[in-house]
Write an enzyme that holds these catalytic residues in place. Structure first.
Site, PDB file in Angstrom:
ATOM      1  N   HIS A  22       0.802  -1.257   0.095  1.00 51.93           N
ATOM      2  CA  HIS A  22      -0.097   0.046  -0.119  1.00 51.93           C
ATOM      3  C   HIS A  22       0.870   1.308  -0.016  1.00 51.93           C
ATOM      4  CE1 HIS A  22      -3.505  -2.380   0.193  1.00 51.93           C
ATOM      5  NE2 HIS A  22      -3.573  -2.687   1.458  1.00 51.93           N
ATOM      6  N   HIS A  40     -10.016   1.227   0.238  1.00 51.80           N
ATOM      7  CA  HIS A  40      -9.881   0.039   1.048  1.00 51.80           C
ATOM      8  C   HIS A  40     -11.078   0.142   2.280  1.00 51.80           C
ATOM      9  CE1 HIS A  40      -7.879  -3.056   3.473  1.00 51.80           C
ATOM     10  NE2 HIS A  40      -6.736  -2.979   2.435  1.00 51.80           N
ATOM     11  N   GLU A  83     -11.839  -4.567  -2.874  1.00 49.28           N
ATOM     12  CA  GLU A  83     -10.759  -3.524  -3.312  1.00 49.28           C
ATOM     13  C   GLU A  83     -10.703  -3.606  -4.885  1.00 49.28           C
ATOM     14  OE1 GLU A  83      -7.015  -3.861  -1.062  1.00 49.28           O
ATOM     15  OE2 GLU A  83      -8.284  -4.991   0.272  1.00 49.28           O
TER      16      GLU A  83
END
Length: 349
Positions: A106, A176, A314
Site C-alpha cells: 500500500h 480500502h 478492493e
C-alpha cells in the site's frame, strides 16, 4: 443533496482534518475524511427501512493514521503488494520500504492513506487531492492524485480516481473500505454471501505475491461465481486460505476491457437484507475478509474490531504488476492520465 463540512480535528503539526457529510433526500448519507481521502461512514437502510452505518471506521480522526486495517482510505502510490519492495522501470531499479513481511504494501508506511489530502466541494460531491513528491517512498516522479466522490439519490457512492505525473512511475489506486451489511460493530461478516464476476484468480506465494498466471476458481474454495457465504469454505486446507488466514486474494474480473465499467462483486446479508453491488473499470478485485482486524484502534462501535468483522472489496490492478510483464501495465507516463472508477451501490432484496 445536502453537503456539510466541519473541522474534525488537527494533526500534531496543526494541519486541519476535514469531515464531509453528503446526505440524500431519503436521509441516507456518507461521511468522508481528508485523512487518506477516506470513507468514514455509509449509513443506508435495511429491508425494514432502518438506517445503520455499514462501513467500518473510527470516531477519532487521529486513529486513521498508520492503522493496520487501512480502514476506508485510498492507499498509494501502489495499492497492494510489490515483491521485496523492488521494481525496474525503463532499465532503472527502484527500492521501496518493506512493511509487510518481505514485501512493500500500500505504498509503504507513509503511503497516501496516512497523509492529509487537500479537499474541496465539487459539483455536488467532494474532491480530494494529494501531491506526492518525486522520490516519496522510493517512487520515481512527482504525482498528482485526485479522488472524487459523489453520493446519489439511489444510494450509490461513486469514486473516480485520477493521477498525472511528471516522470514515468507506477500507479495503482483503490478504496480500502470494509463493509458489514448488518452494521459496523455487529460482529462477523462470515454469514454474508458473496458473488464475484470472476472465473479465475491469482494464486500466490506464502507472502501473498502472485506466482504469475491466473487459474480457474472452479472446484476450489475460491469459487464465488455463484453466491455463497464468506465463511462456507474459509477454513479449508487450501494454500490461499492458509497463507492469509482467510481470503486475501485478487480475482480477475471476467471480460475486462480498459475504460469499461462492469460488475465486479455483489455482497448480500440475509440478516439485514442489505445488498452491495460493486462496479469498476479496474481489471481485478482483491477480497480481504478482515483476517487481521483484531487490535485495530477503538472503533465507532466503542470497541476494537475482531477478525472477520468486515470485508474489503478492493477494485484495483493486480498485485506486483510492476514485476509481472503479462499483467495490465501500471506504468503512467508524462502526458497520460490515470483514470479508474469504482461504484458502491447499496440496496435491499
Amino acid at each position: 443533496m445536502e453537503l456539510t463540512k466541519e473541522l474534525w480535528g488537527k494533526t500534531p503539526c496543526g494541519k486541519e482534518i476535514c469531515l464531509y457529510t453528503l446526505k440524500n433526500a431519503s436521509g441516507a448519507y456518507v461521511q468522508l475524511s481528508s485523512v487518506g481521502a477516506g470513507v468514514v461512514s455509509v449509513v443506508v437502510p435495511d429491508k425494514d427501512g432502518a438506517l445503520a452505518d455499514v462501513c467500518l471506521g473510527y470516531p477519532e480522526p487521529m486513529s486513521y493514521f498508520a492503522d493496520g486495517p487501512c480502514a476506508g482510505k485510498v492507499p498509494g502510490r501502489y495499492a497492494n503488494r510489490i515483491a521485496l519492495g523492488k521494481f525496474s522501470l525503463d532499465g532503472v531499479e527502484y527500492a521501496l520500504p518493506v512493511n509487510n513481511g518481505p514485501n512493500h504494501l500500500h505504498g509503504g508506511p507513509d503511503g497516501f492513506q496516512n497523509r492529509v489530502w487537500e479537499s474541496r466541494e465539487h459539483e455536488g460531491g467532494v474532491e480530494f487531492l494529494y501531491y506526492s513528491e518525486d522520490g516519496e517512498m522510493g517512487y520515481p516522479g512527482a504525482l498528482k492524485a485526485v479522488a472524487r466522490y459523489e453520493w446519489t439519490e439511489e444510494n450509490e457512492l461513486r469514486l473516480t480516481l485520477t493521477a498525472e505525473c511528471d516522470a514515468p512511475t507506477e500507479v495503482n489506486l483503490t478504496n480500502h473500505a470494509y463493509f458489514n451489511l448488518n452494521g459496523e460493530g455487529s460482529g462477523s461478516v462470515l454469514g454474508h454471501e458473496l458473488r464475484l464476476n470472476a472465473s479465475e484468480y491469482l494464486p500466490t506465494s506464502d507472502s501473498l505475491i502472485p506466482l504469475g498466471e491466473s487459474e480457474p476458481v472452479a472446484g476450489t474454495p475460491m469459487d464465488f461465481v455463484t453466491a455463497k457465504a464468506l465463511g462456507a469454505e474459509i477454513k479449508a486446507d487450501f494454500p490461499a486460505l492458509v497463507y492469509g488466514k482467510g481470503y486475501d486474494n485478487c480475482w480477475v474480473i471476467d471480460g475486462y476491457e480498459p475504460g469499461q465499467i462492469q460488475e465486479a462483486a455483489e455482497l448480500y446479508s440475509p440478516e439485514s437484507g442489505r445488498v452491495l453491488s460493486v462496479y469498476t473499470t479496474q481489471p481485478g478485485v482483491q477480497v480481504y475478509t478482515g483476517n487481521w482486524l483484531a487490535g485495530s484502534p477503538v472503533a465507532k462501535c466503542g470497541r476494537s474490531y475482531n477478525d472477520y468483522d468486515g470485508v474489503a472489496i478492493e477494485c484495483q490492478n493486480f498485485p506486483d504488476a510492476p514485476n509481472k510483464a503479462d499483467y495490465p501495465s501500471p506504468v503512467l507516463r508524462p502526458g497520460e492520465v490515470y483514470e479508474q472508477a469504482i461504484i458502491f451501490a447499496f440496496g435491499v432484496k
